[in-house]
Design an enzyme around this catalytic site. Structure first.
Site, PDB file in Angstrom:
ATOM      1  N   THR A  70       1.008  -1.191   0.092  1.00  0.00           N
ATOM      2  CA  THR A  70       0.198  -0.092  -0.081  1.00  0.00           C
ATOM      3  C   THR A  70       0.910   1.305  -0.043  1.00  0.00           C
ATOM      4  OG1 THR A  70      -1.378   1.331   1.509  1.00  0.00           O
ATOM      5  CG2 THR A  70      -0.202  -0.454   2.733  1.00  0.00           C
ATOM      6  N   TYR A  82      -1.275   0.115  10.411  1.00  0.00           N
ATOM      7  CA  TYR A  82      -1.681  -0.696   9.148  1.00  0.00           C
ATOM      8  C   TYR A  82      -0.434  -0.571   8.135  1.00  0.00           C
ATOM      9  CZ  TYR A  82      -3.526  -1.027   4.378  1.00  0.00           C
ATOM     10  OH  TYR A  82      -3.680  -1.627   3.177  1.00  0.00           O
TER      11      TYR A  82
HETATM   12  N1  LIG Z   1      -8.637  -1.148  -1.071  1.00  0.00           N
HETATM   13  C1  LIG Z   1      -7.544  -0.257  -1.275  1.00  0.00           C
HETATM   14  O1  LIG Z   1      -7.851   0.760  -1.518  1.00  0.00           O
HETATM   15  C2  LIG Z   1      -6.322  -0.784  -1.040  1.00  0.00           C
HETATM   16  C3  LIG Z   1      -5.321  -0.169  -1.035  1.00  0.00           C
HETATM   17  C4  LIG Z   1      -3.841  -0.513  -0.732  1.00  0.00           C
HETATM   18  C5  LIG Z   1      -3.716  -1.781  -0.503  1.00  0.00           C
HETATM   19  N2  LIG Z   1      -4.919  -2.531  -0.301  1.00  0.00           N
HETATM   20  C6  LIG Z   1      -4.502  -3.957   0.195  1.00  0.00           C
HETATM   21  O2  LIG Z   1      -5.251  -4.902  -0.735  1.00  0.00           O
HETATM   22  C7  LIG Z   1      -5.624  -6.121  -0.348  1.00  0.00           C
HETATM   23  C8  LIG Z   1      -6.996  -6.414  -0.433  1.00  0.00           C
HETATM   24  O3  LIG Z   1      -7.631  -5.177   0.064  1.00  0.00           O
HETATM   25  P1  LIG Z   1      -9.501  -5.138  -0.221  1.00  0.00           P
HETATM   26  O4  LIG Z   1      -9.705  -3.714  -0.484  1.00  0.00           O
HETATM   27  O5  LIG Z   1      -9.714  -6.020  -1.375  1.00  0.00           O
HETATM   28  O6  LIG Z   1      -9.803  -5.583   1.263  1.00  0.00           O
HETATM   29  P2  LIG Z   1     -10.926  -6.595   1.564  1.00  0.00           P
HETATM   30  O7  LIG Z   1     -11.440  -6.414   2.983  1.00  0.00           O
HETATM   31  O8  LIG Z   1     -12.181  -6.429   0.664  1.00  0.00           O
HETATM   32  O9  LIG Z   1     -10.343  -8.140   1.395  1.00  0.00           O
HETATM   33  C9  LIG Z   1      -9.658  -8.703   2.250  1.00  0.00           C
HETATM   34  C10 LIG Z   1     -10.134 -10.272   2.137  1.00  0.00           C
HETATM   35  O10 LIG Z   1      -9.078 -10.755   2.931  1.00  0.00           O
HETATM   36  C11 LIG Z   1      -9.927 -11.814   3.849  1.00  0.00           C
HETATM   37  N3  LIG Z   1      -9.287 -11.964   4.912  1.00  0.00           N
HETATM   38  C12 LIG Z   1      -8.623 -11.055   5.965  1.00  0.00           C
HETATM   39  N4  LIG Z   1      -8.130 -11.770   6.813  1.00  0.00           N
HETATM   40  C13 LIG Z   1      -8.147 -12.951   6.521  1.00  0.00           C
HETATM   41  C14 LIG Z   1      -7.653 -14.121   7.445  1.00  0.00           C
HETATM   42  N5  LIG Z   1      -6.980 -14.174   8.434  1.00  0.00           N
HETATM   43  N6  LIG Z   1      -7.655 -15.335   6.788  1.00  0.00           N
HETATM   44  C15 LIG Z   1      -8.248 -15.191   5.811  1.00  0.00           C
HETATM   45  N7  LIG Z   1      -8.941 -14.585   4.927  1.00  0.00           N
HETATM   46  C16 LIG Z   1      -8.795 -13.102   5.433  1.00  0.00           C
HETATM   47  C17 LIG Z   1     -11.447 -10.967   4.106  1.00  0.00           C
HETATM   48  O11 LIG Z   1     -12.314 -11.789   4.443  1.00  0.00           O
HETATM   49  C18 LIG Z   1     -11.384 -10.417   2.598  1.00  0.00           C
HETATM   50  O12 LIG Z   1     -12.382 -11.306   1.649  1.00  0.00           O
HETATM   51  C19 LIG Z   1      -5.222  -5.869   1.194  1.00  0.00           C
HETATM   52  O13 LIG Z   1      -4.043  -6.588   1.565  1.00  0.00           O
HETATM   53  C20 LIG Z   1      -4.840  -4.248   1.509  1.00  0.00           C
HETATM   54  O14 LIG Z   1      -4.041  -4.136   2.333  1.00  0.00           O
HETATM   55  C21 LIG Z   1      -5.951  -2.030  -0.423  1.00  0.00           C
END
Ligand SMILES: NC(=O)c1ccc[n+]([C@@H]2O[C@H](COP(=O)([O-])OP(=O)(O)OC[C@H]3O[C@@H](n4cnc5c(N)ncnc54)[C@H](O)[C@@H]3O)[C@@H](O)[C@H]2O)c1
Length: 341
Positions: free
Chosen positions: A130, A154
């Site tokens: 991120t 985070y």
């Molecule tokens: N959304 C953004 O703008 C953004 C920006 C930068 C980085 N990210 C990174 O992208 C990745 C995905 O983000 P997202 O927006 O899709 O979030 P999200 O919450 O929609 O997806 C995360 C998924 O991981 C699953 N999960 C979480 N902990 C878990 C565990 N211990 N065991 C099994 N499953 C687990 C959740 O149920 C969910 O389906 C993350 O690593 C996040 O840090 C997202």
């Protein structure tokens, strides 16, 4: 390839799975604990697999990454070629209140997953990082070489995972990784089959779309006195399908290239007010906006220098258009509304 996707029931992971099913013949296993991901998303992904005659290519296992013996059993049995690791806890203010949750879920579980990959000859690892690893960057646009200085748990939990990956890449030359540092991910599948389902999302474009369809009575703008053109924060919004494409490119890239870190953004920023006005324009709804004070730790401007991913991976964004991003987010929100009715 035989690919493990953690967090594939979530927002970004599900878009990558969808794209892999649309464009490749890889076998995909999703591990997700459904904490913020949704079984409805898995159902839609299975439908997409069926339409593409790839039902056999998609497997879903409901499991928590903290269940180390279970995850080890899955990795041993499935003999993966690559892991794309999305699963994480992702809400910055929550990470400040409950840092242990973030270090356990994001750093400890990721470290265990990397260990299991090393133990079982899984030598390709793509990691969702991120822009939060940069904290308050001193230069804009932000380069991959800009010093990393997270300002919340985070961002730190992600940077610590990056460090584990880098050290393991040095210690075990067969093990290769790509770290993708996402800027502000937004929008929904261009065909509006999937999108962001998790309620109470904090992402600006999602919130604006929810307000436009009447799910929220109003939305807030946090801070109007930043040193920007209209006083609101500026961010680099990347359409989730372009980001998904970066993952597919990263998988190909790792076959012939070394481990590396890449920013994922468009290299251009929009202010909060520009985003809100665009959502008002595409929806035709003049929804209520309330102006309030700054949130702690929000940098004024965050824009990616994306020249590295464009040059090295030949990544070319297709949906670099704020109206289009807002439209897909809005259409997705309307679809959710119908589903809930
Ligand atoms: N959304 C953004 O703008 C953004 C920006 C930068 C980085 N990210 C990174 O992208 C990745 C995905 O983000 P997202 O927006 O899709 O979030 P999200 O919450 O929609 O997806 C995360 C998924 O991981 C699953 N999960 C979480 N902990 C878990 C565990 N211990 N065991 C099994 N499953 C687990 C959740 O149920 C969910 O389906 C993350 O690593 C996040 O840090 C997202």
């Amino acid at each position: 390839m035989n690919i493990l996707i953690t967090g594939g029931a979530g927002y970004i992971g599900s878009h990558v799975v969808k794209q892999l099913l649309d464009e490749t013949n890889h076998n995909i296993t999703i591990i997700d604990n459904l904490s913020t991901g949704s079984i409805k998303t898995i159902k839609t992904l299975k439908e997409i697999a069926k339409i593409n005659n790839k039902e056999e290519n998609l497997d879903f296992i409901e499991a928590d990454l903290s269940n180390f013996p279970l995850i080890e059993g899955i990795i041993k049995a499935k003999k993966f070629d690559a892991v794309i690791h999305f699963a994480a806890s992702i809400i910055v203010p929550e990470s400040v209140k409950n840092p242990i949750k973030y270090y356990m879920n994001n750093t400890v579980n990721t470290t265990n997953l990397i260990k299991l990959c090393l133990d079982n000859n899984v030598n390709k690892f793509i990691f969702s990082s991120t822009a939060a690893v940069y904290g308050q960057p001193y230069e804009i646009p932000v380069k991959e070489t800009t010093p990393t200085k997270p300002i919340n748990p985070y961002g730190m939990s992600k940077l610590m995972s990056e460090t584990v990956l880098k050290d393991c890449g040095l210690a075990y030359p067969d093990f290769k990784y790509i770290i993708l540092r996402y800027f502000n991910v937004a929008g929904a599948d261009i065909k509006i089959r999937i999108g962001q389902r998790f309620p109470n999302a904090t992402h600006l474009i999602k919130v604006a779309a929810e307000t436009a369809v009447g799910k929220r009575e109003k939305m807030y703008v946090f801070g109007t006195d930043y040193p920007t053109k209209d006083g609101t924060c500026i961010r680099d919004y990347i359409h989730v399908d372009d980001l998904a494409d970066a993952h597919i490119k990263a998988l190909e890239y790792l076959t012939d290239n070394d481990s590396d870190v890449f920013n994922c953004g468009y290299g251009y920023g929009y202010s909060v007010l520009e985003v809100i006005n665009t959502m008002k324009k595409v929806s035709g709804v003049d929804f209520k906006v309330e102006f309030t004070g700054r949130r702690e730790g929000d940098p004024a401007i965050l824009i990616a220098d994306n020249s590295k991913i464009k040059n090295k991976m030949k990544w070319q964004p297709k949906y670099n258009n704020l109206e289009l991003i807002c439209k897909t987010a809005l259409e997705w929100e309307k679809k959710l509304l119908k589903e809930e009715a």
